[in-house]
Design a protein around this motif. Structure first.
Motif, mmCIF file in Angstrom:
data_model
loop_
_atom_site.group_PDB
_atom_site.id
_atom_site.type_symbol
_atom_site.label_atom_id
_atom_site.label_comp_id
_atom_site.label_asym_id
_atom_site.label_seq_id
_atom_site.Cartn_x
_atom_site.Cartn_y
_atom_site.Cartn_z
ATOM 1 N N UNK A 87 -4.916 1.244 4.754
ATOM 2 C CA UNK A 87 -4.610 0.021 5.486
ATOM 3 C C UNK A 87 -4.895 0.236 6.952
ATOM 4 N N UNK A 88 -5.100 -0.902 7.641
ATOM 5 C CA UNK A 88 -5.243 -0.837 9.095
ATOM 6 C C UNK A 88 -3.947 -0.332 9.728
ATOM 7 N N UNK A 89 -2.833 -0.668 9.077
ATOM 8 C CA UNK A 89 -1.525 -0.224 9.563
ATOM 9 C C UNK A 89 -1.353 1.249 9.208
ATOM 10 N N UNK A 90 -1.266 2.106 10.229
ATOM 11 C CA UNK A 90 -1.152 3.547 10.006
ATOM 12 C C UNK A 90 0.133 3.887 9.280
ATOM 13 N N UNK A 91 1.211 3.142 9.542
ATOM 14 C CA UNK A 91 2.488 3.468 8.908
ATOM 15 C C UNK A 91 2.406 3.335 7.393
ATOM 16 N N UNK A 92 1.654 2.317 6.903
ATOM 17 C CA UNK A 92 1.532 2.186 5.463
ATOM 18 C C UNK A 92 0.617 3.261 4.876
ATOM 19 N N UNK A 93 -0.482 3.602 5.563
ATOM 20 C CA UNK A 93 -1.347 4.687 5.080
ATOM 21 C C UNK A 93 -0.545 5.980 4.972
ATOM 22 N N UNK A 94 0.296 6.258 5.980
ATOM 23 C CA UNK A 94 1.133 7.456 5.955
ATOM 24 C C UNK A 94 2.117 7.401 4.786
ATOM 25 N N UNK A 95 2.749 6.245 4.581
ATOM 26 C CA UNK A 95 3.712 6.097 3.480
ATOM 27 C C UNK A 95 3.020 6.268 2.139
ATOM 28 N N UNK A 96 1.833 5.698 1.994
ATOM 29 C CA UNK A 96 1.109 5.770 0.735
ATOM 30 C C UNK A 96 0.750 7.208 0.382
ATOM 31 N N UNK A 97 0.233 7.960 1.367
ATOM 32 C CA UNK A 97 -0.124 9.348 1.108
ATOM 33 C C UNK A 97 1.121 10.184 0.780
ATOM 34 N N UNK A 98 2.231 9.884 1.429
ATOM 35 C CA UNK A 98 3.466 10.625 1.144
ATOM 36 C C UNK A 98 3.948 10.348 -0.275
ATOM 37 N N UNK A 183 5.537 -1.145 13.039
ATOM 38 C CA UNK A 183 4.993 -1.621 11.763
ATOM 39 C C UNK A 183 4.207 -2.902 11.996
ATOM 40 N N UNK A 184 3.013 -2.944 11.455
ATOM 41 C CA UNK A 184 2.147 -4.122 11.578
ATOM 42 C C UNK A 184 2.291 -4.961 10.317
ATOM 43 N N UNK A 185 2.988 -6.075 10.411
ATOM 44 C CA UNK A 185 3.255 -6.908 9.242
ATOM 45 C C UNK A 185 2.074 -7.796 8.863
ATOM 46 N N UNK A 186 1.149 -7.994 9.802
ATOM 47 C CA UNK A 186 0.005 -8.876 9.523
ATOM 48 C C UNK A 186 -1.085 -8.183 8.738
ATOM 49 N N UNK A 187 -1.145 -6.862 8.783
ATOM 50 C CA UNK A 187 -2.197 -6.127 8.086
ATOM 51 C C UNK A 187 -1.914 -6.086 6.594
ATOM 52 N N UNK A 188 -3.009 -5.965 5.821
ATOM 53 C CA UNK A 188 -2.880 -5.831 4.371
ATOM 54 C C UNK A 188 -2.418 -4.402 4.049
ATOM 55 N N UNK A 189 -1.686 -4.241 2.964
ATOM 56 C CA UNK A 189 -1.165 -5.244 2.032
ATOM 57 C C UNK A 189 0.042 -5.986 2.596
ATOM 58 N N UNK A 190 0.454 -7.037 1.864
ATOM 59 C CA UNK A 190 1.566 -7.861 2.294
ATOM 60 C C UNK A 190 2.868 -7.047 2.307
ATOM 61 N N UNK A 191 3.797 -7.475 3.150
ATOM 62 C CA UNK A 191 5.060 -6.749 3.287
ATOM 63 C C UNK A 191 5.799 -6.667 1.957
ATOM 64 N N UNK A 192 5.827 -7.752 1.197
ATOM 65 C CA UNK A 192 6.523 -7.724 -0.082
ATOM 66 C C UNK A 192 5.853 -6.751 -1.042
ATOM 67 N N UNK A 193 4.487 -6.713 -1.018
ATOM 68 C CA UNK A 193 3.770 -5.770 -1.873
ATOM 69 C C UNK A 193 4.085 -4.325 -1.467
ATOM 70 N N UNK A 194 4.188 -4.067 -0.192
ATOM 71 C CA UNK A 194 4.532 -2.722 0.267
ATOM 72 C C UNK A 194 5.933 -2.324 -0.228
ATOM 73 N N UNK A 195 6.889 -3.261 -0.118
ATOM 74 C CA UNK A 195 8.250 -2.976 -0.563
ATOM 75 C C UNK A 195 8.272 -2.700 -2.060
ATOM 76 N N UNK A 196 7.542 -3.502 -2.822
ATOM 77 C CA UNK A 196 7.501 -3.310 -4.273
ATOM 78 C C UNK A 196 6.898 -1.952 -4.621
ATOM 79 N N UNK A 197 5.815 -1.582 -3.921
ATOM 80 C CA UNK A 197 5.152 -0.312 -4.193
ATOM 81 C C UNK A 197 6.074 0.860 -3.889
#
Length: 1035
Positions: A87-98, A183-197
């Motif tokens: 994702x463009x949002x680094x925080x989600x890329x970091x969370x995903x890899x973790x 946290x960048x809420x506008x970048x993909x994926x959606x916030x709800x999708x991130x929470x679900x994941x």
């Protein structure tokens, strides 16, 4: 793809835990600085650090051949994953890899455990520990995983929770507030999708037992909040096409199912605690961070948490889970922990739990079904063995028991009281048992059951101490069994094994006598509450019934007209009647022996006692069985009524209403009793009662005096006078207080609010039963004339009556305040103690009503010279002023100046007794002025120092030091502020007195003052430590 999967399988076999944990550390601590460095970064620095971590990890995967197997495993899991990982949002890329690395850790641990095949243990060396499973994490590794989980929850769950759902991130740590902003809420994926994941991946990782315990122990609440939002949050608008849906209905259903599975899986008190926090925990920020506006949990979440909590409650052992969850989550620590005793003492938490348990949830089919399931669990709370846990749970159980009995008495009786009292009822209902169950030696109730029953009864009825109707009604049938158990515990071990007929009879008689003795012991402890007096009167009435029954038995039909069966039944009834009569006589004998003269605690009991005695006398006269004992008893009881009417008891209007119950009995005695003295006394008592004491003959006064002379009441009178009069506060008034204790009306243990009228006074104006506003002008004039009567009892009674009218604010009396003041002041000169004490009381009460009018005259009289008033009169005025100062309380500050000036002038009076009196009044005044003493504190201190050091009379020096004691004792901790300018001088004075004063009493006063000062300074310099947490609101 098949080749890649094969390689991945090989990677799983060769990839170790250390490599995965090393990768996780690399994400957390770039440059080896540790995770703490990330907690102090801000915005751009945090984003740059996360990017650096991800780049360093990718470099390791590409350049280090030792990381190849871990890369293959990660890629395999990434291919199976169904969420966007970049994702463009680094925080989600970091969370995903973790999350991918955590899944790798889980798969590796499962494979290692599956391939583990430990050898058989050597039986010759049992002390050798079993081999450790290869999937076990060390303490250091567990800490690393905990840090990783904290980052995943902080970056992948908390930022995406709605306002009011869960504990807000920005209120947890400073790092949490930074994460909320980056946290960048506008970048993909959606916030709800991130929470679900994030929630789904963490639940996948938690399938491994070791990892699941780490996740649920620390992050259960955040995951539960996320699942509640994913599965139950209503959509704000109706979506037009399925493509616009962030989550499908299937995913929402899976989230709901995952939430319920997780709630069923975890430790239930933890689930209860977290649901309570979700339902009403700290709300989240709604607007700008700077405004700190907090939102309440949304309505749908509150309803959901309430429903889930009800489900937890209705599960097996749900009551215990709810109790533990609330107690452990309300600041008490674990149940039975170090703070458990504090929680056990907090009735508010117990009341909260009781209300929760007593409220039937909507999910229940009916209240009866709910209470049928819950009440046995509530009773189980009584029976915990651990002391601290039992203390908490028993408090909760007792409060719940009382609450259920108050709100649902019929259900509480069925499902709580019946099970608790069942062993006692089993002992009663022996008639329902079959003959086979009645064999000697059959155990109806085991000792363990009976002990538990008694303990539960104590916890409910004694500890609960709530006189509810359902509780009293349920206890009444089993009181006999409880009393028999009490008597049994008082018995000693009997040496008799084989009993013949005589020994059996002896055992029966001795056991009955023992029960009577035990009952007497119990009642001897219940005199103050009136129970012993009521029971004594009940037994007296039974004696009257015995006399009437004896007469009836003599008039039975002749035996010749009855059959043998009827004769046998008749003889059985006669034996039972005789046994009951003997039992009543035994009880009376024991009560007369054990009870003190204070057995009667109110006028009603005394009247009932006299009524029972009169009824028994009338019954004896009807049977022509009058005896000397009966005559003496009757004379004594009528003398007791005369004592009450003569002034020994302060009677109210309601008391006369009770006394009127004696009128028919007194009339019967006056008409039928052969003794003319008793007849005359009965007539006079009827007249006195009927006129509410307005008329009393000489016979009544003589009977009262005769009754009082039968027993020496000196000790009782002195004790009651010490408690009824104000405690003497200075040595100057000691002779006045000593005279108070000699000549006063006899008092009993009975209490009332009416004025005291001396015995033997035939005074028509003593309207002790008058209500407020009912005093007529004629009555007032008559009492005013009686105030000058040469007879001392009449004069004192009139003064007391006037004082009572002033206290009741009678309008007629208050209109003549000047005349009343003159009467009281003139009677201050009287030499009789009872008269001038009544005058002192009247002046004090009048000054309490009109202080601005009365006080200046009293001060002028107190400040006058010996030529105008005698020293004794001035001392009496000083006593009046002391009572006025006490009565005014905080309002004394209005009259500070005239009072202080008068007392300070009195300290320079030539008469030593007057100087001591002035110092005593000064002490009473100063300890009530508090901070208003500040402007004159130097004058007061200088006066005290001069008197204590230079006065020639020892009692004056004592009074001066006693003023210091009163001053320090009255001000207490405020002394360091009020006396700050003179505290050092007072300390030097006290030390001077202790070292140089020849009088021992003055030294003792000084030592007491030094102890007071020492306590004050210790508390000032070393204030007690309070375990409290201060919350400051920043501007």
């Amino acid at each position: 793809m098949a080749a890649r999967q094969a390689v991945g399988s090989g990677a799983q076999e060769t990839c170790g835990l250390d490599r995965i944990l090393e990768a996780l550390k690399l994400l957390l601590s770039p440059g080896g600085s540790g995770s703490s460095s990330l907690q102090v970064t801000k915005h751009d620095v945090l984003l740059a650090t996360l990017k650096s971590n991800l780049s360093a990890l990718e470099d390791k995967f590409l350049k280090d051949p030792q990381w190849k197997n871990l890369k293959l495993l990660r890629d395999e899991i990434a291919d199976k994953a169904e969420w966007p990982q970049n994702s463009v949002d680094v925080t989600w890329s970091f969370t995903s890899q973790t999350l991918l690395l955590l899944l790798c850790l889980k798969e590796t641990m499962i494979r290692l455990a599956a391939n583990f095949n430990p050898g058989k243990p050597n039986p010759r060396t049992p002390e050798v520990a079993p081999a450790l499973s290869p999937d076990a994490l060390s303490i250091s590794q567990q800490k690393t995983v905990q840090f990783v989980l904290q980052f995943v929850v902080t970056l992948g769950i908390c930022p995406y929770l709605m306002p009011g759902v869960g504990v807000p991130l920005r209120y947890r740590t400073e790092f949490g507030a930074v994460v909320q902003d980056v946290v960048c809420f506008d970048a993909a994926p959606d916030a709800t999708r991130r929470l679900y994941t994030s929630c789904k991946a963490l639940l996948n990782v938690a399938q491994h037992t070791s990892l699941g315990s780490l996740i649920f122990c620390h992050h259960f609440g955040d995951i539960a909040a996320g699942l509640c939002q994913l599965g139950f949050c209503p959509t704000k608008r109706k979506l037009l096409t399925p493509a616009e849906e962030v989550l499908t209905e299937e995913e929402r259903t899976l989230s709901r199912g995952a939430l319920r599975d997780m709630l069923d899986q975890v430790y239930q008190p933890l689930a209860v605690r977290e649901l309570l926090i979700l339902q009403g925990g700290p709300p989240q920020s709604c607007t700008d961070v700077k405004t700190q506006m907090r939102c309440r949990a949304p309505a749908w979440l509150r309803r959901l948490c309430g429903q889930l909590l009800s489900e937890r409650l209705m599960r097996p052992n749900g009551v215990q889970a709810v109790v533990r969850g609330i107690l452990e989550g309300a600041g008490a620590g674990a149940a039975g922990g170090s703070d458990a005793e504090v929680t056990a003492a907090d009735w508010k938490k117990c009341d909260l739990i009781a209300k929760i348990l007593a409220s039937c949830p909507q999910q229940s089919l009916s209240p009866e079904n709910y209470y049928r399931d819950i009440c046995p669990q509530v009773l189980d709370l009584f029976h915990f063995q651990d002391k601290l846990t039992a203390r908490q749970f028993q408090r909760v159980a007792t409060t719940t028991f009382i609450t259920l009995s108050r709100e649902r008495p019929h259900l509480a009786a069925k499902y709580l009281l019946q099970p608790v009292l069942a062993p006692l009822h089993r002992c009663l209902n022996t008639a329902e048992l079959s003959e086979s169950d009645m064999v000697p030696g059959t155990i109806l109730v085991t000792e363990e059951e009976l002990s538990r029953c008694i303990e539960d009864v104590f916890k409910v009825y004694v500890v609960g101490n709530e006189p509810l109707t359902v509780l009293m009604d349920s206890l009444l049938p089993v009181l006999g069994v409880l009393f028999l158990l009490y008597c049994f515990t008082k018995q000693s071990v009997s040496h008799i094994s084989d009993e013949d007929e005589d020994e059996a009879l002896y055992q029966k008689v001795s056991s009955e006598q023992g029960r009577v003795e035990h009952l007497g012991d119990l009642l001897s402890h219940c005199q103050e509450c009136g129970l012993a007096g009521d029971f004594f009167i009940f037994c007296l009435k039974e004696l009257t019934h015995v006399a009437s029954e004896n007469e009836t038995e003599l008039k039975t039909e002749p035996f010749s007209s009855k059959s043998l069966l009827e004769l046998e039944q008749h003889q059985t009834l006669l034996v039972e009647g005789q046994e009951r009569k003997l039992l009543v006589l035994q009880l009376m004998a024991v009560l007369c022996e054990r009870m003190s003269e204070q057995i009667f605690t109110n006028v009603t009991q005394v009247v009932d006692f006299v009524a029972a005695t009169l009824q028994r006398a009338c019954a004896s006269l009807a049977h022509q069985a009058e005896s000397t004992v009966e005559s003496q008893t009757l004379s004594m009881s009528m003398g007791l009524v005369a004592v009450m009417l003569g002034g020994a008891v302060q009677l109210k209007s309601s008391d006369f209403a009770v006394l009127k119950q004696l009128l028919p009995l007194l009339e019967k005695v006056s008409n039928t009793y052969p003794d003319p003295v008793i007849q005359e006394l009965a007539v006079d008592l009827r007249i006195t009662i009927s006129t509410h004491g307005a008329f009393a003959t000489e016979a009544v006064s003589m009977a009262a005096q005769s009754t009082l002379n039968r027993k020496d009441l000196e000790g009782k009178i002195e004790e009651q006078q010490q408690t009824s009069h104000e405690r003497p506060t200075d040595v100057a008034h000691s002779h006045l207080e000593q005279q108070q204790s000699h000549e006063t009306a006899p008092q009993t243990g009975l209490q009332s609010n009416a004025p005291i009228i001396p015995q033997g006074v035939n005074e028509p104006s003593t309207t002790t039963s008058q209500k407020s506003g009912s005093v007529t002008t004629e009555q007032l004039q008559e009492v005013l004339l009686s105030a000058y009567d040469p007879q001392i009892p009449t004069r004192a009674a009139a003064l007391r009556t006037l004082s009572h009218w002033i206290e009741q604010r009678e309008a007629k009396a208050l209109e003549m305040q000047e005349k009343l003041l003159k009467i009281f002041l003139e009677n201050l000169e009287h030499e009789d103690t009872f008269v001038y004490l009544s005058a002192i009381q009247g002046v004090a009460l009048l000054s309490d009503v009109y202080p601005e009018k009365i006080l200046p005259d009293l001060l002028a009289q107190y400040d006058s010279s010996k030529d105008k008033h005698t020293p004794e009169t001035r001392m009496k005025v000083g006593e009046v002023l002391m009572r006025i100062v006490r009565a005014l309380g905080d309002m004394v500050s209005k009259y500070r100046e005239p009072l202080i000036h008068t007392f300070l002038r009195g300290v320079r009076d030539p008469d030593g007794a007057h100087r001591a009196s002035s110092l005593a009044n000064l002490g009473e005044l100063c300890q009530r002025l508090d901070f208003l003493l500040g402007s004159v504190v130097h004058e007061v201190t200088a006066c005290l120092i001069a008197v204590a050091k230079t006065d020639g009379e020892v009692q004056v020096r004592r009074a001066a030091i006693h003023v210091v004691v009163l001053l320090l004792r009255g001000l207490s901790q405020k002394a360091t502020e009020v006396l700050s300018a003179v505290l050092k001088d007072l300390y030097h004075l006290l030390k001077h007195v202790v070292c140089l004063e020849p009088d021992d009493v003055a030294k003792l006063h000084a030592q007491l003052a030094l102890e007071e000062l020492d306590d004050i300074m210790k508390n000032f310099l070393f204030p007690p430590q309070k375990l409290e947490k201060k919350i400051m609101v920043l501007p």
